[in-house]
Enzyme design. Structure first.
Site, PDB file in Angstrom:
ATOM      1  N   GLY A 128      16.517  98.237  11.136  1.00  9.59           N
ATOM      2  CA  GLY A 128      17.047  98.610  10.016  1.00  9.59           C
ATOM      3  C   GLY A 128      18.265  98.027   9.737  1.00  9.59           C
TER       4      GLY A 128
ATOM      5  N   GLY B 169      17.711 104.409   8.418  1.00 11.98           N
ATOM      6  CA  GLY B 169      17.889 104.038   9.860  1.00 11.98           C
ATOM      7  C   GLY B 169      18.539 102.644   9.805  1.00 11.98           C
TER       8      GLY B 169
ATOM      9  CE1 TYR C  51       6.907 105.925  16.972  1.00  9.40           C
ATOM     10  CE2 TYR C  51       5.055 104.443  17.690  1.00  9.40           C
ATOM     11  CZ  TYR C  51       6.232 104.600  17.069  1.00  9.40           C
ATOM     12  OH  TYR C  51       6.899 103.562  16.318  1.00  9.40           O
TER      13      TYR C  51
ATOM     14  CB  SER D 297      20.670 100.871  15.546  1.00  5.95           C
ATOM     15  OG  SER D 297      19.384 101.877  15.170  1.00  5.95           O
TER      16      SER D 297
END
Length: 323
Positions: free
Chosen positions: A54, A48, A204, A51
C-alpha cells in the site's frame, strides 16, 4: 556455543530448503513507467497505505500526480509514511490526504465514507489493499472473525458505501488485492466466523477467496455503469503482513536473508495494482483477476457464480445492508 551454532545451521538449512521448494526464484519484475501526470486530477483511495504494498503503491501514484487518500488504521504510522513518499516523489507530485479507517469496525468504515462523501467530489480509483494474515483467533468490533472481517467484510461495506460516488465519477475503477492462497480456502457458509473451530491458515484463504467472489459478483452488478472492478494476486512480498507468523528465533536471520532472494519487494508487489489503477490497457476490462500485470486463470471455486451471489447476500446481511 557450538551446539547453538549447529542448531542454527540445521534450522536455517531447513528453512532455506523449504523456501526453495515453496517459492522458486522469481523472475525480475519489470517496473512500470507511465508518462508524468498520468493520474493528474484523479483521486485514488488506498486502504492500508502506511506500509508494504500500500505504501509503495501510494508513492507511485503520488509521483504520477494523483490525489492519494491514505486510508489507514494507525494515523501516526500513516503520517510517517506520507512524509516518506512525499520526500521520494520529487517536486512534481500530487497530493496526500490522510484518513483514519479501521476495517475491523463497521462504525469506522461508515464514518470514513461519510467524510469522503463530504470532502471528495469524485473517486476515480478505490484500491482495497489492507489485510491481516494468519492472526490468532480474534473478533472484530462487530463480532466477525478478524481475517474475514478485515479482509472481506470491511472492504465489502466500504465499497458499497462509496459506489454512488464511484458511479458518478465514471469511468472509474475498483481494485481488490487477493492472494494465491485462495486456492486452499472454501467459504464456510455454516460458520463464517469460525466459532466452532479455528484454523488461521484456512480463515486467511477463505477471506482471499471471498475477495475473488466479491469481485465476480460486483462486476456483474456494475455492468454498464462505467465502473470496473478487477482483483489481483501480488505474489509473495516482503511486508509486515506476516507479523503473526511464528518463526524460530535462530532461523529469523536466515529467513530474512532468504526473503531477499525469494520474495518481491513492496515496490515490485505494487506493480499489478498500479497497472490496474492507471493503465489504459485495462480500461473497460472488468471481473478479471491479474498476476504480474496479466490475466490469471482461476480455479473453478473462484469463478462460481452461485457461490458469489450467495456470499454477496450473506455479506450484505452481516454488515447490515440487507433490507
Amino acid at each position: 556455543m557450538s551446539t547453538a551454532v549447529l542448531v542454527a545451521a540445521v534450522v536455517g538449512g531447513g528453512v532455506l530448503l523449504l523456501m526453495r521448494r515453496l517459492f522458486p526464484t522469481q523472475k525480475a519484475v519489470k517496473l512500470l513507467r507511465f508518462p508524468a501526470g498520468t493520474m493528474r486530477g484523479k483521486t485514488v483511495i488506498v486502504t492500508g497505505a502506511n506500509s508494504g504494498i500500500g505504501k509503495a503503491l501510494a508513492g507511485e501514484l503520488l509521483k504520477l500526480q494523483a490525489r492519494v487518500v491514505m486510508a489507514c488504521r494507525d494515523r501516526r504510522s500513516a503520517e510517517e509514511a506520507a512524509k516518506d513518499i512525499q520526500k521520494a516523489a520529487g517536486p512534481e507530485q500530487g497530493e496526500v490526504v490522510i484518513k483514519q479507517l479501521d476495517l475491523a469496525s463497521l462504525r469506522s468504515v461508515r464514518r470514513f465514507c461519510e467524510e469522503i462523501q463530504q470532502e471528495e467530489s469524485k473517486i476515480d480509483v478505490l484500491i482495497n489493499n489492507a489485510g491481516i494474515y494468519q492472526c490468532p483467533y480474534m473478533k472484530t468490533e462487530d463480532g466477525f472473525e478478524m481475517q474475514l472481517g478485515v479482509n472481506h467484510l470491511g472492504h465489502f461495506l466500504l465499497t458499497h458505501l462509496l459506489l454512488d460516488r464511484l458511479k458518478a465519477s465514471a469511468p472509474s475503477r475498483i481494485v481488490v488485492v487477493s492472494s494465491k492462497l485462495y486456492k486452499y480456502g472454501q467459504i464456510n457458509f455454516d460458520d463464517p466466523n469460525s466459532e466452532s473451530s479455528y484454523n488461521k491458515s484456512f480463515c486467511y484463504s477463505q477471506s482471499k477467496l471471498a475477495n475473488l467472489l466479491f469481485t465476480l459478483e460486483l462486476a456483474r452488478q456494475l455492468d454498464g455503469t462505467g465502473v470496473t472492478v478487477n482483483a489481483l494476486t501480488p505474489g509473495i512480498v516482503r511486508t509486515k503482513l506476516g507479523r503473526h507468523v511464528q518463526i524460530p528465533f535462530l532461523a529469523k536471520p536466515l529467513f530474512y536473508l532468504a526473503s531477499l532472494v525469494f520474495f518481491k519487494s513492496p515496490l515490485e508487489g505494487a506493480q499489478t495494482p498500479l497497472y490496474l489503477a492507471c493503465s489504459p490497457e485495462v480500461q473497460g476490462v472488468t471481473g478479471k483477476c491479474f498476476a504480474n500485470c496479466e490475466v490469471e486463470e482461476l480455479l473453478a471455486k473462484a469463478t462460481d457464480d452461485r457461490a458469489a451471489k450467495k456470499l454477496w447476500d450473506v455479506s450484505r446481511r452481516m454488515v447490515g445492508l440487507a433490507d
